[in-house]
Design a protein around this motif. Structure first.
Motif, PDB file in Angstrom:
ATOM      1  N   LYS A  59       0.839  -1.209   0.000  1.00  0.00           N
ATOM      2  CA  LYS A  59       0.000   0.000   0.000  1.00  0.00           C
ATOM      3  C   LYS A  59       0.873   1.259   0.000  1.00  0.00           C
ATOM      4  O   LYS A  59       0.411   2.344  -0.356  1.00  0.00           O
ATOM      5  N   ALA A  60       2.121   1.097   0.452  1.00  0.00           N
ATOM      6  CA  ALA A  60       3.017   2.258   0.466  1.00  0.00           C
ATOM      7  C   ALA A  60       4.264   2.032  -0.391  1.00  0.00           C
ATOM      8  O   ALA A  60       4.810   2.977  -0.942  1.00  0.00           O
ATOM      9  N   HIS A  61       4.710   0.791  -0.466  1.00  0.00           N
ATOM     10  CA  HIS A  61       6.029   0.529  -1.072  1.00  0.00           C
ATOM     11  C   HIS A  61       5.907  -0.188  -2.418  1.00  0.00           C
ATOM     12  O   HIS A  61       4.910  -0.883  -2.668  1.00  0.00           O
ATOM     13  N   THR A  62       6.937  -0.036  -3.252  1.00  0.00           N
ATOM     14  CA  THR A  62       6.899  -0.640  -4.589  1.00  0.00           C
ATOM     15  C   THR A  62       7.078  -2.158  -4.480  1.00  0.00           C
ATOM     16  O   THR A  62       7.680  -2.674  -3.521  1.00  0.00           O
ATOM     17  N   SER A 143       8.942   4.999  -0.918  1.00  0.00           N
ATOM     18  CA  SER A 143       8.267   3.930  -1.655  1.00  0.00           C
ATOM     19  C   SER A 143       9.257   2.852  -2.097  1.00  0.00           C
ATOM     20  O   SER A 143       8.949   1.668  -2.056  1.00  0.00           O
ATOM     21  N   PHE A 144      10.472   3.266  -2.450  1.00  0.00           N
ATOM     22  CA  PHE A 144      11.417   2.365  -3.111  1.00  0.00           C
ATOM     23  C   PHE A 144      12.554   1.907  -2.223  1.00  0.00           C
ATOM     24  O   PHE A 144      13.392   1.108  -2.636  1.00  0.00           O
ATOM     25  N   CYS A 150      14.577   3.847   9.069  1.00  0.00           N
ATOM     26  CA  CYS A 150      13.155   3.535   8.869  1.00  0.00           C
ATOM     27  C   CYS A 150      13.000   2.587   7.679  1.00  0.00           C
ATOM     28  O   CYS A 150      13.274   2.980   6.538  1.00  0.00           O
ATOM     29  N   LEU A 151      12.568   1.372   7.923  1.00  0.00           N
ATOM     30  CA  LEU A 151      12.467   0.385   6.834  1.00  0.00           C
ATOM     31  C   LEU A 151      11.111   0.439   6.138  1.00  0.00           C
ATOM     32  O   LEU A 151      11.025   0.279   4.926  1.00  0.00           O
ATOM     33  N   LEU A 152      10.057   0.600   6.940  1.00  0.00           N
ATOM     34  CA  LEU A 152       8.683   0.544   6.420  1.00  0.00           C
ATOM     35  C   LEU A 152       7.929   1.754   6.936  1.00  0.00           C
ATOM     36  O   LEU A 152       8.045   2.092   8.124  1.00  0.00           O
ATOM     37  N   ASN A 153       7.154   2.399   6.083  1.00  0.00           N
ATOM     38  CA  ASN A 153       6.430   3.592   6.546  1.00  0.00           C
ATOM     39  C   ASN A 153       5.088   3.182   7.163  1.00  0.00           C
ATOM     40  O   ASN A 153       4.062   3.103   6.497  1.00  0.00           O
ATOM     41  N   GLY A 158      -0.692   2.334   7.436  1.00  0.00           N
ATOM     42  CA  GLY A 158      -1.859   2.258   8.321  1.00  0.00           C
ATOM     43  C   GLY A 158      -3.022   3.095   7.799  1.00  0.00           C
ATOM     44  O   GLY A 158      -4.172   2.651   7.790  1.00  0.00           O
ATOM     45  N   ILE A 159      -2.706   4.317   7.367  1.00  0.00           N
ATOM     46  CA  ILE A 159      -3.776   5.196   6.851  1.00  0.00           C
ATOM     47  C   ILE A 159      -4.423   4.552   5.623  1.00  0.00           C
ATOM     48  O   ILE A 159      -5.655   4.497   5.499  1.00  0.00           O
TER      49      ILE A 159
END
Ligand SMILES: [Zn+2]
Length: 332
Positions: A59-62, A143-144, A150-153, A158-159
């Motif tokens: 949902k956030a990352h490629t 995203s990439f 910070c590995l994962l946003n 969550g949003i």
């Protein structure tokens, strides 16, 4: 409602990573606040926290980045980038192999659990008005790639999870960490449903590189938030007015959002010990005034608010979180 999983407080040095993040800070905040407000806590045992899945991370990352994280061969390189383990010549700067007792797969799992708890806290804020995750706030993850520890946003993941189940339509991210929330702004670029505000050091990491690279491409750290508030050295006295003005700008632009996630970094505090956060030096009183300002701005408008901890380094920053929680919980 405060979400706390003591097993999430892992010591990064067990993974061979040498970063001055005090994983004890969550324990200290818990110990202090629990005494006064035991009913405010949802204590989670480790097996109650189901790590987020690959489809959530997407949902956030490629896809390319997420696939690398799930690949045993490529995870090491992604962790090395995220935690700045080696310099340009491949010399270990923050990696001490002899200290490594736990695998990077385990760390990846822990971080996916942190993402789950941030999501649980966001959900709770919708029914309770206020919630807090003693952890989370990985606002530099882009995203990439991961970066800046910070590995994962967790914030954007969550949003977007809540948006997908139609629990919310719109959200703001108010990021008061000393460092610009550059991962969040990169991820939310072109997404009007998530408005981002970042108040941060005007100079220093992550804004200490050239704005454009050799090919004329914008360095992603310079992708603007919807509202960016750079604070220069010795401008701490302007901080509160500028922050309030920024929140009013967002309110005028979008009206009341369905949820606000506050990335409550304590690293603007003058006693924070991370060198790269030293350009902002706010007193404990200024920090509490900052947190009261955000809390009351949202509470007065009945906007659900949830908090993640983000940066806060060394022996003293736990105090900032504790004082804020005392304030907020005594009002509920
Ligand atoms: Zn920070």
């Amino acid at each position: 409602m405060i979400f706390y999983n003591s097993d999430a407080c892992q010591n990064l040095s067990d993974y061979g990573i040498d970063v001055p993040i005090h994983w004890e800070r969550e324990k200290k905040v818990f110990a202090e606040v629990y005494n006064e407000f035991p009913d405010a806590f949802t204590w989670l045992s480790d097996d109650q926290v189901v790590p987020l899945e690959k489809k959530d991370l997407l949902k956030a990352h490629t896809e390319d980045y997420v696939n690398k994280l799930y690949s045993k061969d490529k995870l090491f390189d992604e962790m090395a980038t995220c935690f700045e383990l080696f310099d340009k010549d491949g010399k270990a700067t923050r990696f001490i192999k002899e200290n490594q007792k736990k695998s990077f797969e385990d760390l990846f799992l822990r971080l996916r659990k942190q993402c789950r708890i941030s999501f649980m806290a966001m959900q709770k804020a919708l029914s309770h008005g206020f919630s807090y995750h003693l952890g989370g706030g990985m606002h530099h993850a882009m995203s990439f790639s991961g970066r800046g520890f910070c590995l994962l946003n967790d914030v954007v993941i969550g949003i977007r999870k809540l948006q997908d189940v139609e629990a919310i339509k719109t959200a703001w991210v108010i990021d008061v960490d000393a460092h610009k929330g550059d991962g969040t702004s990169e991820l939310c670029k072109g997404d009007p449903s998530i408005q981002t505000l970042s108040i941060h050091m005007a100079e220093g990491w992550p804004l200490d590189t050239e704005k454009l690279d050799a090919d004329g491409q914008l360095n992603p750290s310079f992708i603007p938030s919807d509202v960016d508030i750079p604070i220069n050295k010795l401008e701490e006295h302007l901080y509160l007015d500028k922050l309030e003005e920024g929140m009013l700008t967002l309110l005028q632009k979008t009206g009341r959002p369905d949820l606000v996630v506050v990335v409550q970094g304590a690293d603007p505090f003058e006693k924070d010990e991370l060198e790269s956060a030293s350009l902002l030096k706010m007193t404990a009183k200024q920090m509490l005034d900052r947190d009261k300002l955000v809390y009351n701005f949202l509470a007065e408008k009945n906007i659900p608010q949830t908090y993640v901890m983000a940066g806060g380094y060394g022996q003293k920053t736990w105090h900032i979180y504790t004082e804020f929680l005392r304030y907020a919980l005594s009002r509920r």
